[in-house]
Design an enzyme around this catalytic site. Structure first.
Site, PDB file in Angstrom:
ATOM      1  CG  ASN A 270      41.318 -48.094  19.472  1.00 48.14           C
ATOM      2  OD1 ASN A 270      40.680 -47.086  19.733  1.00 48.14           O
ATOM      3  ND2 ASN A 270      41.570 -49.013  20.374  1.00 48.14           N
TER       4      ASN A 270
ATOM      5  CD  GLU B 142      45.894 -49.835  18.671  1.00 49.59           C
ATOM      6  OE1 GLU B 142      46.915 -49.409  19.235  1.00 49.59           O
ATOM      7  OE2 GLU B 142      44.781 -49.859  19.225  1.00 49.59           O
TER       8      GLU B 142
ATOM      9  CB  CYS C 140      41.278 -43.297  21.156  1.00 48.38           C
ATOM     10  SG  CYS C 140      42.652 -43.486  22.299  1.00 48.38           S
TER      11      CYS C 140
ATOM     12  CD  GLU D 121      37.161 -43.678  23.013  1.00 53.76           C
ATOM     13  OE1 GLU D 121      37.005 -44.325  24.056  1.00 53.76           O
ATOM     14  OE2 GLU D 121      38.139 -43.860  22.251  1.00 53.76           O
TER      15      GLU D 121
ATOM     16  CB  CYS E 181      42.533 -42.310  26.911  1.00 51.54           C
ATOM     17  SG  CYS E 181      42.627 -41.274  25.428  1.00 51.54           S
TER      18      CYS E 181
ATOM     19  CB  CYS F 107      39.139 -39.853  24.175  1.00 47.63           C
ATOM     20  SG  CYS F 107      40.058 -40.742  22.900  1.00 47.63           S
TER      21      CYS F 107
END
Length: 94
Positions: free
Chosen positions: A4, A6, A15, A17, A49, A52
């Protein structure tokens, strides 16, 4: 591999992924069969999510997605289970 990234403005974060897929693509890989999503947080299975899932879908629905819990247990889902009735590149030709 990905992680991730952020950001204080949550919608600008990326993310793990998507990071992993974009890194793989930048290195010349465009065919994928599986992805494992891991975390050491929580008692629930970690799932990708929606954004993703859609990025993964760009490369087909025939993926195994390994969803894990912090204790190391996991389940395997097909991407088409996680994103049913999806829209993909082939739909742009219609």
């Amino acid at each position: 591999a990905g992680c991730n990234v952020e950001n204080a403005c949550y919608s600008l974060g990326v993310c793990a992924e998507r990071t992993a897929i974009q890194k793989a693509i930048s290195e010349g890989h465009t065919s994928f069969r599986a992805m494992a999503i891991t975390s050491d947080m929580g008692d629930h299975f970690i799932v990708p999510c929606g954004a993703c899932r859609q990025v993964m879908r760009e490369f087909g629905t025939d993926w195994d997605v390994y969803l894990t819990k912090a204790d190391g247990t996991y389940i395997v889902k097909r991407l088409e289970e996680l994103l049913p009735l999806s829209f993909g590149p082939e739909d742009l030709k219609k």
